[in-house]
Each structure stands twice: as C-alpha cells, then as structure tokens.
Design a protein around this motif. Sequence first.
Motif, PDB file in Angstrom:
ATOM      1  N   ASP A 218      38.036  62.421 156.137  1.00  0.00           N
ATOM      2  CA  ASP A 218      38.085  61.652 157.371  1.00  0.00           C
ATOM      3  C   ASP A 218      38.427  60.216 156.987  1.00  0.00           C
ATOM      4  OD1 ASP A 218      37.647  60.102 159.615  1.00  0.00           O
ATOM      5  OD2 ASP A 218      35.924  61.272 160.302  1.00  0.00           O
ATOM      6  N   ALA A 219      39.663  59.857 157.268  1.00  0.00           N
ATOM      7  CA  ALA A 219      40.146  58.524 156.893  1.00  0.00           C
ATOM      8  C   ALA A 219      39.922  57.513 158.014  1.00  0.00           C
ATOM      9  CB  ALA A 219      41.624  58.589 156.524  1.00  0.00           C
ATOM     10  N   GLY A 220      39.164  57.899 159.038  1.00  0.00           N
ATOM     11  CA  GLY A 220      38.841  56.976 160.125  1.00  0.00           C
ATOM     12  C   GLY A 220      37.467  56.365 159.910  1.00  0.00           C
ATOM     13  N   TYR A 221      36.625  56.461 160.953  1.00  0.00           N
ATOM     14  CA  TYR A 221      35.263  55.918 160.825  1.00  0.00           C
ATOM     15  C   TYR A 221      34.528  56.511 159.622  1.00  0.00           C
ATOM     16  CZ  TYR A 221      35.245  53.620 165.394  1.00  0.00           C
ATOM     17  OH  TYR A 221      35.491  52.786 166.445  1.00  0.00           O
ATOM     18  N   GLY A 222      34.838  57.775 159.321  1.00  0.00           N
ATOM     19  CA  GLY A 222      34.149  58.445 158.220  1.00  0.00           C
ATOM     20  C   GLY A 222      34.295  57.705 156.910  1.00  0.00           C
ATOM     21  N   SER A 223      35.393  56.982 156.740  1.00  0.00           N
ATOM     22  CA  SER A 223      35.574  56.177 155.529  1.00  0.00           C
ATOM     23  C   SER A 223      35.247  54.709 155.791  1.00  0.00           C
ATOM     24  CB  SER A 223      37.022  56.278 155.039  1.00  0.00           C
ATOM     25  OG  SER A 223      37.355  57.609 154.793  1.00  0.00           O
ATOM     26  N   THR A 224      35.884  54.152 156.825  1.00  0.00           N
ATOM     27  CA  THR A 224      35.794  52.701 156.998  1.00  0.00           C
ATOM     28  C   THR A 224      34.408  52.264 157.486  1.00  0.00           C
ATOM     29  OG1 THR A 224      36.657  52.872 159.253  1.00  0.00           O
ATOM     30  CG2 THR A 224      38.254  52.514 157.487  1.00  0.00           C
ATOM     31  N   HIS A 225      33.833  53.036 158.392  1.00  0.00           N
ATOM     32  CA  HIS A 225      32.498  52.656 158.872  1.00  0.00           C
ATOM     33  C   HIS A 225      31.470  52.906 157.775  1.00  0.00           C
ATOM     34  CE1 HIS A 225      29.399  51.557 161.638  1.00  0.00           C
ATOM     35  NE2 HIS A 225      28.863  52.754 161.645  1.00  0.00           N
ATOM     36  N   MET A 226      31.683  53.971 157.008  1.00  0.00           N
ATOM     37  CA  MET A 226      30.770  54.207 155.890  1.00  0.00           C
ATOM     38  C   MET A 226      30.756  52.994 154.940  1.00  0.00           C
ATOM     39  SD  MET A 226      30.900  56.861 152.750  1.00  0.00           S
ATOM     40  CE  MET A 226      30.727  58.415 153.576  1.00  0.00           C
ATOM     41  N   ALA A 227      31.947  52.471 154.638  1.00  0.00           N
ATOM     42  CA  ALA A 227      32.009  51.322 153.727  1.00  0.00           C
ATOM     43  C   ALA A 227      31.279  50.114 154.307  1.00  0.00           C
ATOM     44  CB  ALA A 227      33.465  50.976 153.416  1.00  0.00           C
ATOM     45  N   ARG A 228      31.319  49.966 155.641  1.00  0.00           N
ATOM     46  CA  ARG A 228      30.556  48.869 156.263  1.00  0.00           C
ATOM     47  C   ARG A 228      29.057  49.092 156.109  1.00  0.00           C
ATOM     48  NH1 ARG A 228      33.504  44.700 159.387  1.00  0.00           N
ATOM     49  NH2 ARG A 228      35.616  45.494 159.345  1.00  0.00           N
ATOM     50  N   LEU A 229      28.664  50.354 156.150  1.00  0.00           N
ATOM     51  CA  LEU A 229      27.226  50.654 156.071  1.00  0.00           C
ATOM     52  C   LEU A 229      26.693  50.520 154.650  1.00  0.00           C
ATOM     53  CD1 LEU A 229      26.934  53.849 158.339  1.00  0.00           C
ATOM     54  CD2 LEU A 229      26.190  51.545 158.902  1.00  0.00           C
ATOM     55  N   VAL A 230      27.442  51.080 153.683  1.00  0.00           N
ATOM     56  CA  VAL A 230      26.864  51.187 152.332  1.00  0.00           C
ATOM     57  C   VAL A 230      27.612  50.349 151.295  1.00  0.00           C
ATOM     58  CG1 VAL A 230      26.000  53.511 152.806  1.00  0.00           C
ATOM     59  CG2 VAL A 230      28.214  53.252 151.677  1.00  0.00           C
ATOM     60  N   GLY A 231      28.718  49.711 151.714  1.00  0.00           N
ATOM     61  CA  GLY A 231      29.508  48.928 150.763  1.00  0.00           C
ATOM     62  C   GLY A 231      30.646  49.770 150.190  1.00  0.00           C
ATOM     63  N   GLN A 232      31.673  49.072 149.716  1.00  0.00           N
ATOM     64  CA  GLN A 232      32.894  49.742 149.257  1.00  0.00           C
ATOM     65  C   GLN A 232      32.655  50.643 148.045  1.00  0.00           C
ATOM     66  OE1 GLN A 232      36.105  50.005 150.067  1.00  0.00           O
ATOM     67  NE2 GLN A 232      36.153  48.708 151.890  1.00  0.00           N
ATOM     68  N   LYS A 233      31.899  50.148 147.073  1.00  0.00           N
ATOM     69  CA  LYS A 233      31.724  50.935 145.839  1.00  0.00           C
ATOM     70  C   LYS A 233      30.984  52.241 146.145  1.00  0.00           C
ATOM     71  CE  LYS A 233      33.204  48.006 142.581  1.00  0.00           C
ATOM     72  NZ  LYS A 233      34.230  48.243 141.588  1.00  0.00           N
ATOM     73  N   LYS A 234      29.902  52.118 146.937  1.00  0.00           N
ATOM     74  CA  LYS A 234      29.096  53.297 147.237  1.00  0.00           C
ATOM     75  C   LYS A 234      29.893  54.279 148.103  1.00  0.00           C
ATOM     76  CE  LYS A 234      25.195  55.004 146.174  1.00  0.00           C
ATOM     77  NZ  LYS A 234      24.683  55.069 144.799  1.00  0.00           N
TER      78      LYS A 234
END
Length: 288
Positions: A166-182
């Motif tokens: 999921d290249a939408g919220y599944g990726s971008t929102h996740m990075a907002r929640l946990v940070g890019q590295k995680k």
Amino acid sequence: YARVHGEVSREPAVWRCIESVHKECLEEVKYEKSDEGIAKITINRPDKRNAFTPRTVMEMSWCFTDARDDPRVGVIILTGEGPLAFCSGGDQSVRGKGGYVGEDNIPRLNVLDLQMQIRRLPKPVIAMVAGYAVGGGHILHMVCDLTIAADNAVFGQTGPKVGSFDAGYGSTHMARLVGQKKAREMWFLARLYDAQQALDMGLVNKVVPLQQLEQETLVWCREIMRNSPTALRLLKSALNAAEDGQAGIQQLGGDATLLFYMSEEGNEGRTSYLEKRPPDFSKFPRLP
Ligand code: S0N
C-alpha cells in the motif's frame, strides 16, 4: 479534576444491534449503537481472522456513512469479532489479477476508499484491536484516529511476503506515525510487532489486558463524548490538513464554511438575497 469533570463510567455499554443499513442486510459486519452516542462496527469473519472481501468493505462503508449522518453518534469504534484478530487484511482467497473479486466478478481495491472515508469522517474513530492487525488490517487501524490495543495484539505489514503493498496512507501515514526509518523497517522486513512494541513506537495509544479492552475503549469514548463536537471536528480536519495537501485543506475549508453558515453574518448574506435587498454587513465586527 474529577470534581469538575466527574467520574467516567466503566459500565458496559448497552448495544442495540442494527441488522441492515440503507436497506442492505449486513452479512460480514456487525453494526451496533448505544444510546450514549457510541457506534461500533465489527468485522465479522472470525474464521478468516476477519480478512475483508469487497463486500465486507462495502458493508463497513455503509455503516460509517450511517454513523456520520446520525447526529446522535459522536464517536465510532472499529473492531474485529473475537479475540484472535482485528483484521488480517484483504482476503487472499478472493484476490484476483485486478484486485479483490466479489459476487459481481468486478475486481476492486475498495479498502482504499474506506481508508479515505475514515480519515475524512468528522467524528473520532477508535480502533479497538485484539489479536492480529496485519496487512490491510494494520492500515485500517492506522487511519483511525486512536488505537486501543489488547495485550495480545500483533501488528505489522505482510505485503512484501504475499505480493502486495500500500503506497498510499499505508506507507506515508505510517511514516508520520512511527518515523521514516521504522516505517521502512516495517515494510521492508514485514516483521510482526507485539502490543508493547507498537506502544513504544507510537502506533497505538494504550495497551490493556484483553479482558479490559472494551471497557477501556468505552472510557475513552465517554471522555470524548463529553467534549465539544465542533472542536473535535475542527481538530481532526486540522490535523489531517497538515498531511493531506489540497484534500486536507478542502476538508478544513468545508468545516469553516459549516461554521460560517451557522453564524448571523453568514445568514445575512442569504437572507438579504432572498429579501431582494443589499446585504448589511456593517454590524459585524472586523476583529483583529
Ligand atoms: C493473520 C495470521 C498471522 C494469523 O495466523 P494464525 O492465527 O496462525 O491463523 P491461520 O491459521 O493462519 O488463519 C486462520 C484461517 O484464516 C484464514 N486467513 C487468515 N488471514 C487471511 C487472509 N488475509 N485472507 C484469507 N484467509 C485468511 C487462514 O487461511 C485460515 O483459514 P483455513 O483454516 O481455512 O486455512 C495469518 O493468518 C496470516 O498471516 N494471514 C495472512 C495475512 C496477509 O497476508 N494478509 C493480506 C495482506 N495484504 C493486504 O491486506 C492487502 C490490502 C489491500 O487490500 C491493498 C490495499 C492497498 C493497496 C493494495 C492492496 C492489495 O490488495 O495488495
């Protein structure tokens, strides 16, 4: 604090089951409401760890629409039936070449529309997670405003193992929640994480023993129900707007228009038009 705000009840909710929504019978989802203004949507496919089909997603969408439109509902819980899973993502047994295939034989990725619907819904949505929240199920909990997890909850993405992403919220929102590295770790390695790890990385708001999951979630709902619905609505759209570009501004802008329509100044424009006279905005202050 307790004297001003009063204790929050820890009593179980009295749920009213709603069998059909918009004249459609619910087959894969359970929908309940309580008189205190809480709606609960439960993915009801426990034998499949609550994996979703296009039908499940449609039913969830009908329920969310109903909960949005019902002025008595102030907060919505999304959960899965049973202690073993919140949701295990898309049902792999109906996955075809162009998406997930329902009874009409049309391949769909309609869970993406559902993610947007939850995101834009002007009332708080709380994911109540017991057991697995993986794949598309993990993304559903991430797009909810808050997540209360049981201590048996397991979180993660499986996409790269089963040939999806999921290249939408599944990726971008996740990075907002946990940070890019995680986020890259979660997607690239497709590992699973327990409830405490999820709490530590900011994926969930609270972890409680499984037996207390609904009780704790209800306490959070009841605290929310005491607060100003308009303040909550504006806060949700403001928090979204910071991430969602023009679509986020459109949501926040819509809320601003709603408030303006409710004001005397907004009504003067409409009334003057209907009365065929020039509007008189002179009485409204030009505040700093
Ligand atoms: C959840 C897991 C880890 C649970 O393991 P456990 O407890 O050992 O149970 P199992 O014996 O494995 O499962 C019990 C029964 O449930 C069936 N089942 C479980 N999950 C699914 C599923 N997702 N689809 C279909 N069936 C499922 C099992 O088969 C078993 O049934 P029986 O007993 O009859 O064999 C474990 O079950 C697990 O790993 N499940 C798969 C998790 C997974 O990979 N999910 C899919 C991930 N992908 C998506 O969700 C895609 C999301 C999506 O729609 C999307 C969104 C945006 C862009 C693209 C996509 C896209 O489609 O790619």
